[in-house]
Design a protein around this motif. Structure first.
Motif, PDB file in Angstrom:
ATOM      1  N   LYS A   1       1.156  -1.422   0.150  1.00 40.56           N
ATOM      2  CA  LYS A   1       0.432   0.072  -0.353  1.00 40.56           C
ATOM      3  C   LYS A   1       0.768   1.296  -0.463  1.00 40.56           C
ATOM      4  CE  LYS A   1      -3.464  -2.181   2.605  1.00 40.56           C
ATOM      5  NZ  LYS A   1      -4.186  -2.489   4.306  1.00 40.56           N
ATOM      6  N   HIS A   2       0.257   2.865  -0.554  1.00 42.60           N
ATOM      7  CA  HIS A   2       0.752   3.533  -1.021  1.00 42.60           C
ATOM      8  C   HIS A   2       0.982   4.081   0.024  1.00 42.60           C
ATOM      9  CE1 HIS A   2       1.657   8.074  -2.227  1.00 42.60           C
ATOM     10  NE2 HIS A   2       2.894   6.943  -2.800  1.00 42.60           N
ATOM     11  N   ILE A   3       1.566   5.070   1.193  1.00 37.98           N
ATOM     12  CA  ILE A   3       1.487   5.572   2.441  1.00 37.98           C
ATOM     13  C   ILE A   3       1.307   7.352   1.793  1.00 37.98           C
ATOM     14  CG2 ILE A   3       1.677   6.334   4.534  1.00 37.98           C
ATOM     15  CD1 ILE A   3       0.549   3.553   3.971  1.00 37.98           C
ATOM     16  N   PHE A   4       2.931   7.245   1.553  1.00 40.13           N
ATOM     17  CA  PHE A   4       3.215   9.053   0.889  1.00 40.13           C
ATOM     18  C   PHE A   4       3.990   8.748   0.431  1.00 40.13           C
ATOM     19  CE2 PHE A   4       6.689  10.233   3.510  1.00 40.13           C
ATOM     20  CZ  PHE A   4       6.319   9.826   4.458  1.00 40.13           C
ATOM     21  N   THR A   5       4.292  10.033  -0.787  1.00 43.05           N
ATOM     22  CA  THR A   5       5.291  10.229  -1.695  1.00 43.05           C
ATOM     23  C   THR A   5       6.539  11.092  -1.505  1.00 43.05           C
ATOM     24  OG1 THR A   5       4.484   8.966  -3.377  1.00 43.05           O
ATOM     25  CG2 THR A   5       6.541  10.379  -3.435  1.00 43.05           C
ATOM     26  N   MET A   6       7.268  11.649  -0.503  1.00 40.48           N
ATOM     27  CA  MET A   6       8.117  13.030   0.033  1.00 40.48           C
ATOM     28  C   MET A   6       8.898  13.728  -1.346  1.00 40.48           C
ATOM     29  SD  MET A   6      10.745  13.756   2.383  1.00 40.48           S
ATOM     30  CE  MET A   6       9.604  13.325   3.904  1.00 40.48           C
ATOM     31  N   PRO A   7       8.606  14.853  -1.205  1.00 39.29           N
ATOM     32  CA  PRO A   7       8.932  15.611  -2.175  1.00 39.29           C
ATOM     33  C   PRO A   7      10.113  15.990  -1.854  1.00 39.29           C
ATOM     34  CG  PRO A   7       7.354  16.716  -1.759  1.00 39.29           C
ATOM     35  CD  PRO A   7       7.139  15.475  -0.719  1.00 39.29           C
ATOM     36  N   GLY A   8      11.419  16.197  -2.576  1.00 37.13           N
ATOM     37  CA  GLY A   8      12.648  16.908  -2.403  1.00 37.13           C
ATOM     38  C   GLY A   8      12.588  18.442  -3.194  1.00 37.13           C
ATOM     39  N   PRO A   9      13.512  18.706  -3.315  1.00 38.52           N
ATOM     40  CA  PRO A   9      13.944  19.893  -4.116  1.00 38.52           C
ATOM     41  C   PRO A   9      13.724  19.823  -5.759  1.00 38.52           C
ATOM     42  CG  PRO A   9      16.178  18.735  -3.114  1.00 38.52           C
ATOM     43  CD  PRO A   9      14.798  18.201  -3.207  1.00 38.52           C
ATOM     44  N   GLY A  10      13.015  20.874  -6.225  1.00 39.58           N
ATOM     45  CA  GLY A  10      12.480  20.856  -7.353  1.00 39.58           C
ATOM     46  C   GLY A  10      11.006  20.200  -7.719  1.00 39.58           C
ATOM     47  N   GLY A  11      10.941  19.682  -6.769  1.00 44.49           N
ATOM     48  CA  GLY A  11       9.455  19.000  -6.401  1.00 44.49           C
ATOM     49  C   GLY A  11       9.630  17.512  -6.547  1.00 44.49           C
ATOM     50  N   ARG A  12      10.486  17.126  -7.382  1.00 42.79           N
ATOM     51  CA  ARG A  12      10.993  15.395  -7.089  1.00 42.79           C
ATOM     52  C   ARG A  12      10.711  14.774  -6.378  1.00 42.79           C
ATOM     53  NH1 ARG A  12      16.144  13.240  -8.607  1.00 42.79           N
ATOM     54  NH2 ARG A  12      15.686  11.213  -9.863  1.00 42.79           N
ATOM     55  N   PRO A  13      10.142  13.668  -6.582  1.00 44.00           N
ATOM     56  CA  PRO A  13      10.207  12.702  -5.160  1.00 44.00           C
ATOM     57  C   PRO A  13      11.468  12.053  -4.496  1.00 44.00           C
ATOM     58  CG  PRO A  13       8.156  12.188  -7.014  1.00 44.00           C
ATOM     59  CD  PRO A  13       9.271  14.012  -7.919  1.00 44.00           C
ATOM     60  N   ILE A  14      11.890  12.075  -3.912  1.00 42.20           N
ATOM     61  CA  ILE A  14      12.923  11.861  -3.535  1.00 42.20           C
ATOM     62  C   ILE A  14      12.611   9.881  -2.463  1.00 42.20           C
ATOM     63  CG2 ILE A  14      14.589  13.699  -3.494  1.00 42.20           C
ATOM     64  CD1 ILE A  14      13.361  14.126  -0.470  1.00 42.20           C
ATOM     65  N   LEU A  15      11.244  10.214  -1.606  1.00 39.73           N
ATOM     66  CA  LEU A  15      11.459   8.477  -1.220  1.00 39.73           C
ATOM     67  C   LEU A  15       9.478   8.775  -0.849  1.00 39.73           C
ATOM     68  CD1 LEU A  15      12.531   8.302   2.717  1.00 39.73           C
ATOM     69  CD2 LEU A  15       9.794   9.045   2.283  1.00 39.73           C
ATOM     70  N   VAL A  16       9.716   6.653  -1.122  1.00 35.74           N
ATOM     71  CA  VAL A  16       8.700   6.809  -0.860  1.00 35.74           C
ATOM     72  C   VAL A  16       8.397   5.827   0.086  1.00 35.74           C
ATOM     73  CG1 VAL A  16       6.642   5.185  -2.357  1.00 35.74           C
ATOM     74  CG2 VAL A  16       8.206   6.734  -3.654  1.00 35.74           C
ATOM     75  N   HIS A  17       6.898   6.335   1.284  1.00 37.12           N
ATOM     76  CA  HIS A  17       6.566   5.142   1.953  1.00 37.12           C
ATOM     77  C   HIS A  17       5.254   4.170   1.511  1.00 37.12           C
ATOM     78  CE1 HIS A  17       5.115   5.635   6.509  1.00 37.12           C
ATOM     79  NE2 HIS A  17       5.374   4.040   6.308  1.00 37.12           N
ATOM     80  N   LEU A  18       5.694   2.769   1.638  1.00 39.29           N
ATOM     81  CA  LEU A  18       4.456   1.821   1.442  1.00 39.29           C
ATOM     82  C   LEU A  18       4.576   1.335   2.697  1.00 39.29           C
ATOM     83  CD1 LEU A  18       7.145   0.784  -1.611  1.00 39.29           C
ATOM     84  CD2 LEU A  18       4.379   2.229  -1.976  1.00 39.29           C
ATOM     85  N   ARG A  19       4.060   0.266   2.580  1.00 38.60           N
ATOM     86  CA  ARG A  19       2.934  -0.516   4.017  1.00 38.60           C
ATOM     87  C   ARG A  19       3.009  -1.826   3.101  1.00 38.60           C
ATOM     88  NH1 ARG A  19       0.139   2.076   7.727  1.00 38.60           N
ATOM     89  NH2 ARG A  19       2.138   2.937   8.622  1.00 38.60           N
ATOM     90  N   TRP A  20       3.457  -2.623   4.153  1.00 40.27           N
ATOM     91  CA  TRP A  20       3.035  -4.574   3.448  1.00 40.27           C
ATOM     92  C   TRP A  20       1.871  -4.993   4.273  1.00 40.27           C
ATOM     93  CZ3 TRP A  20       2.804  -8.163   0.422  1.00 40.27           C
ATOM     94  CH2 TRP A  20       2.489  -9.323   0.620  1.00 40.27           C
ATOM     95  N   SER A  21       1.649  -4.673   5.500  1.00 38.24           N
ATOM     96  CA  SER A  21       0.771  -4.453   7.159  1.00 38.24           C
ATOM     97  C   SER A  21       0.857  -3.627   8.183  1.00 38.24           C
ATOM     98  CB  SER A  21       0.380  -6.339   7.184  1.00 38.24           C
ATOM     99  OG  SER A  21       1.756  -6.236   8.325  1.00 38.24           O
ATOM    100  N   LYS A  22       0.397  -3.804   8.737  1.00 30.68           N
ATOM    101  CA  LYS A  22       0.755  -2.199  10.312  1.00 30.68           C
ATOM    102  C   LYS A  22       1.779  -2.939  10.935  1.00 30.68           C
ATOM    103  CE  LYS A  22      -1.248   0.264  13.968  1.00 30.68           C
ATOM    104  NZ  LYS A  22      -2.775   0.297  14.747  1.00 30.68           N
ATOM    105  N   TYR A  23       3.351  -1.983  10.777  1.00 31.39           N
ATOM    106  CA  TYR A  23       4.212  -1.858  11.308  1.00 31.39           C
ATOM    107  C   TYR A  23       5.186  -3.090  10.697  1.00 31.39           C
ATOM    108  CZ  TYR A  23       1.322  -0.346  15.649  1.00 31.39           C
ATOM    109  OH  TYR A  23       0.499   0.700  16.215  1.00 31.39           O
ATOM    110  N   ALA A  24       4.765  -2.823   9.703  1.00 30.21           N
ATOM    111  CA  ALA A  24       5.411  -3.567   8.426  1.00 30.21           C
ATOM    112  C   ALA A  24       5.869  -2.615   7.050  1.00 30.21           C
ATOM    113  CB  ALA A  24       4.564  -4.827   7.759  1.00 30.21           C
TER     114      ALA A  24
END
Length: 152
Positions: free
Chosen positions: A33-56
């Motif tokens: 599951k996609h949780i969020f994407t963090m933008p970096g300089p210029g708005g380009r994504p630098i990190l994606v937070h994903l989840r398999w299940s709670k606390y994973a």
């Protein structure tokens, strides 16, 4: 539906060569599951937070220094994920979907003497992901240990 945000006492951050491609692989091929994407300089994504299940939770990011990640990636490390309710708890169902999506299945599904059915998939950067489901959830721990020891 918005996914719950909570303090993560432990998480893995995989440095990947193609953030968009890896994020798509984990979501579409493996069902994260996609949780969020963090933008970096210029708005380009630098990190994606994903989840398999709670606390994973799993983070994917680009190298901070902008240099290619040295090979081999993740040598000697595998990430383990218990199926739980995902794919109705079936390693075989995940294997079928992953194969249909062209994933690199390194091994399995295989029954292991430590009471799990196991599937090992390599992600686009070669990180080793091991998905497991219990074979017999009613076995006591001492029985599992004995069976594993007797299998050698």
């Amino acid at each position: 539906m918005t996914e719950e945000i909570y303090p993560m006492p432990f998480f893995v951050n995989l440095i990947v060569s193609d953030l968009e491609g890896s994020s798509k692989f984990y979501q579409e091929t493996l069902g994260f599951k996609h949780i969020f994407t963090m933008p970096g300089p210029g708005g380009r994504p630098i990190l994606v937070h994903l989840r398999w299940s709670k606390y994973a939770d799993l983070l994917l990011s680009l190298p901070r220094d902008g240099k290619p990640v040295p090979e081999p990636r993740g040598a000697g490390v595998s990430l383990g994920f218990q199926m739980l309710e995902r794919f109705d708890g079936s390693v075989d169902a995940l294997a079928e979907q992953a194969q249909a999506e062209g994933a690199n299945i390194a091994s399995g599904p295989l029954d292991q003497p430590w009471n799990v059915r196991e599937l090992t998939i390599l992600d686009p950067d070669g990180y080793q992901l091991v998905f497991t489901a219990p074979l017999n959830p009613n076995l006591r721990f001492d029985e599992v240990v004995t069976r594993a020891a007797d299998s050698k």
